[in-house]
Design a protein around this motif. Structure first.
Motif, mmCIF file in Angstrom:
data_model
loop_
_atom_site.group_PDB
_atom_site.id
_atom_site.type_symbol
_atom_site.label_atom_id
_atom_site.label_comp_id
_atom_site.label_asym_id
_atom_site.label_seq_id
_atom_site.Cartn_x
_atom_site.Cartn_y
_atom_site.Cartn_z
ATOM 1 N N ALA A 147 0.785 -1.232 0.000
ATOM 2 C CA ALA A 147 0.000 0.000 0.000
ATOM 3 C C ALA A 147 0.816 1.282 0.000
ATOM 4 N N ARG A 148 2.138 1.183 0.001
ATOM 5 C CA ARG A 148 2.969 2.395 0.000
ATOM 6 C C ARG A 148 3.577 2.587 -1.389
ATOM 7 N N LEU A 149 3.366 3.772 -1.953
ATOM 8 C CA LEU A 149 3.874 4.117 -3.280
ATOM 9 C C LEU A 149 4.738 5.365 -3.203
ATOM 10 N N PHE A 150 5.779 5.405 -4.008
ATOM 11 C CA PHE A 150 6.628 6.587 -4.103
ATOM 12 C C PHE A 150 6.539 7.139 -5.520
ATOM 13 N N GLY A 151 6.376 8.439 -5.622
ATOM 14 C CA GLY A 151 6.235 9.052 -6.943
ATOM 15 C C GLY A 151 6.627 10.507 -6.913
ATOM 16 N N ARG A 152 6.085 11.251 -7.861
ATOM 17 C CA ARG A 152 6.406 12.679 -7.960
ATOM 18 C C ARG A 152 5.200 13.422 -8.515
ATOM 19 N N LYS A 153 5.195 14.712 -8.267
ATOM 20 C CA LYS A 153 4.187 15.575 -8.870
ATOM 21 C C LYS A 153 4.585 15.902 -10.306
ATOM 22 N N GLU A 154 3.650 16.484 -11.036
ATOM 23 C CA GLU A 154 3.961 16.928 -12.403
ATOM 24 C C GLU A 154 5.063 17.980 -12.392
ATOM 25 N N THR A 155 5.165 18.720 -11.283
ATOM 26 C CA THR A 155 6.190 19.758 -11.158
ATOM 27 C C THR A 155 7.536 19.185 -10.750
ATOM 28 N N GLY A 156 7.570 17.887 -10.422
ATOM 29 C CA GLY A 156 8.827 17.237 -10.080
ATOM 30 C C GLY A 156 9.032 16.948 -8.612
ATOM 31 N N GLY A 157 8.220 17.538 -7.741
ATOM 32 C CA GLY A 157 8.367 17.316 -6.307
ATOM 33 C C GLY A 157 8.077 15.877 -5.912
ATOM 34 N N GLN A 158 8.881 15.353 -5.006
ATOM 35 C CA GLN A 158 8.717 13.969 -4.565
ATOM 36 C C GLN A 158 7.521 13.833 -3.632
ATOM 37 N N LEU A 159 6.902 12.651 -3.647
ATOM 38 C CA LEU A 159 5.760 12.408 -2.768
ATOM 39 C C LEU A 159 5.687 10.933 -2.400
ATOM 40 N N GLU A 160 4.946 10.678 -1.335
ATOM 41 C CA GLU A 160 4.690 9.310 -0.873
ATOM 42 C C GLU A 160 3.196 9.154 -0.652
ATOM 43 N N VAL A 161 2.647 8.038 -1.122
ATOM 44 C CA VAL A 161 1.228 7.725 -0.965
ATOM 45 C C VAL A 161 1.093 6.491 -0.091
ATOM 46 N N LEU A 162 0.231 6.585 0.923
ATOM 47 C CA LEU A 162 -0.102 5.432 1.740
ATOM 48 C C LEU A 162 -1.602 5.204 1.629
ATOM 49 N N VAL A 163 -1.964 4.088 1.013
ATOM 50 C CA VAL A 163 -3.379 3.774 0.784
ATOM 51 C C VAL A 163 -4.088 3.570 2.119
ATOM 52 N N GLU A 164 -5.253 4.145 2.251
ATOM 53 C CA GLU A 164 -6.108 3.897 3.418
ATOM 54 C C GLU A 164 -7.195 2.895 3.076
ATOM 55 N N ARG A 165 -7.797 3.049 1.883
ATOM 56 C CA ARG A 165 -8.869 2.137 1.489
ATOM 57 C C ARG A 165 -9.014 2.112 -0.022
ATOM 58 N N VAL A 166 -9.077 0.913 -0.596
ATOM 59 C CA VAL A 166 -9.375 0.757 -2.016
ATOM 60 C C VAL A 166 -10.890 0.807 -2.172
ATOM 61 N N LEU A 167 -11.371 1.709 -3.026
ATOM 62 C CA LEU A 167 -12.809 1.917 -3.189
ATOM 63 C C LEU A 167 -13.404 1.034 -4.280
ATOM 64 N N ASP A 168 -12.695 0.903 -5.390
ATOM 65 C CA ASP A 168 -13.148 0.060 -6.490
ATOM 66 C C ASP A 168 -11.935 -0.228 -7.366
ATOM 67 N N MET A 169 -12.156 -0.654 -8.591
ATOM 68 C CA MET A 169 -11.050 -1.100 -9.442
ATOM 69 C C MET A 169 -10.030 0.001 -9.735
ATOM 70 N N ALA A 175 -12.621 -20.312 12.421
ATOM 71 C CA ALA A 175 -13.566 -19.542 11.624
ATOM 72 C C ALA A 175 -12.884 -18.252 11.216
ATOM 73 N N CYS A 176 -13.298 -17.697 10.084
ATOM 74 C CA CYS A 176 -12.684 -16.467 9.584
ATOM 75 C C CYS A 176 -13.698 -15.342 9.473
ATOM 76 N N VAL A 177 -13.307 -14.191 9.992
ATOM 77 C CA VAL A 177 -14.001 -12.931 9.751
ATOM 78 C C VAL A 177 -13.052 -12.074 8.924
ATOM 79 N N THR A 178 -13.518 -10.921 8.475
ATOM 80 C CA THR A 178 -12.656 -10.019 7.704
ATOM 81 C C THR A 178 -12.780 -8.614 8.260
ATOM 82 N N LEU A 179 -11.642 -7.994 8.552
ATOM 83 C CA LEU A 179 -11.595 -6.564 8.837
ATOM 84 C C LEU A 179 -10.368 -6.018 8.129
ATOM 85 N N HIS A 180 -10.590 -5.113 7.193
ATOM 86 C CA HIS A 180 -9.481 -4.525 6.443
ATOM 87 C C HIS A 180 -8.858 -3.405 7.295
#
Length: 350
Positions: A66-88, A204-209
């Motif tokens: 869930a952790r991604l490293f990238g940049r803005k269009e202007t070149g600035g570095q950024l980090e993304v940490l996913v909280e929740r996937v909503l759909d595809m 038994a299994c339950v699910t909590l993301h």
């Protein structure tokens, strides 16, 4: 109660940076919630604490990279940490950058993958991911290729893909969506689970993301004023039937991890256990009446955390705080990759 009531002193050296060499090789501190009695054991001895007819309830969520490293269009570095996937294609995420991205701006993650910032949702950012070379490619496939395992902030090292993608994951993880592991389950291997089933112990299994909010600190001194983060969970009709049958036959319901506790107790908030699917913001603190769980397998939790409050509610505040003092003195290993506890519930009046 006050936030400071849940503080304790922990040397940095006791914060586990790696798991034990074998999953079942951790230590296990057993605590009787009724009398405060403590026994030091090994997790491999768990079979001696369980009885035929008991039911282990586990969280089968699967941690995504869930952790991604990238940049803005202007070149600035950024980090993304996913909280929740909503759909595809869409997700909610924390974005760390010198300046927050603006609506309509694009975040670049590779030569072909980018995300458009659609809107702010509280402290989070709603992003739409796309791959210029494959319009049908979804966010899960992108994360699998480019993402890093979201190790907690107290693990002060970079993730090691070949290692952490296996070990920061339970052997029974099935449903993708968590951004933090249900860490009590990390101590089980398939051999142990098979052996327990042969002894007449059901599962038994339950699910909590689990969301990144699980690491957010409590910022108010009066814990009654704390606003709990929400997480998605599901408890099926089949699990409810298993629990009813277990109780009818004199067995115990044993939650593997605090996330399993939050699942089961959310499903019983009406007073009767029933199937549940949706968000929960249940906040369990001392005084909470547990309706489902009889015993709990859990790791050690951060000072002043909501999870320390939960285990204090379950096994008794004084019992837990004394047990943590003992664990520090005995050099147990703490937090996600650390050792475990086996807690029996404190019965009212004990």
């Amino acid at each position: 109660m006050k936030l400071s009531d849940f503080n304790y002193q922990l040397p940095d050296a006791l914060i586990a940076q790696y798991p034990a060499a074998e999953r079942t090789a951790s230590r296990l501190l057993c605590l009787d919630g009724n009398n405060g009695e403590r026994v030091d054991r090994q997790f491999a001895e768990l079979e001696n604490l369980l009885h035929p007819g008991d039911l282990l309830v586990m969280n089968d969520t699967r941690v995504i990279p869930a952790r991604l490293f990238g940049r803005k269009e202007t070149g600035g570095q950024l980090e993304v940490l996913v909280e929740r996937v909503l759909d595809m294609y869409h997700l909610l995420a924390h974005v760390r950058a010198s300046k927050s991205p603006k609506t309509g701006s694009h975040l670049i993650f590779s030569d072909t993958v980018e995300a458009e910032m659609l809107e702010r949702v509280g402290d989070l950012f709603k992003l739409r991911f796309s791959d210029r070379t494959d319009s049908a490619r979804g966010v899960m496939a992108i994360l699998d290729e480019l993402g890093h395992m979201p190790l907690p902030p107290y693990i002060r090292r970079e993730d090691e893909p070949d290692f952490d993608r296996e070990r920061y994951q339970t052997v029974y993880a099935r449903r993708k969506g968590a951004v933090a592991a249900p860490t009590a389950g990390l101590h089980f291997d398939n051999l142990m689970l098979d052996k327990l089933r042969e002894q007449g112990i059901s599962t038994a299994c339950v699910t909590l993301h689990v969301g990144a909010g699980t690491f957010q600190p409590v910022r108010v001194e009066n814990i009654a004023n704390h606003h709990m983060h929400s997480e998605w969970l599901e408890v099926s009709d089949e699990v409810c039937v298993q629990i009813v049958q277990t109780r009818a036959q004199g067995g115990r319901v044993i939650a593997v991890g605090t996330t399993s506790v939050r699942c089961l107790e959310t499903a019983a908030l009406s007073g009767t256990l029933g199937a549940f699917s949706g968000d929960t913001d249940i906040f369990i603190t001392p005084g909470f009446e547990f309706k489902v769980v009889d015993a709990l397998i859990t790791n050690f939790h951060l000072p002043e955390s909501t999870l320390l409050m939960l285990v204090s509610a379950f096994a008794g505040y004084e019992n837990i705080m004394h047990a943590y003092e003992h664990a520090v003195a005995e050099h147990y290993r703490f937090f996600s990759y650390g050792d475990a506890m086996f807690l029996s519930k404190q019965v009212a009046g004990s």
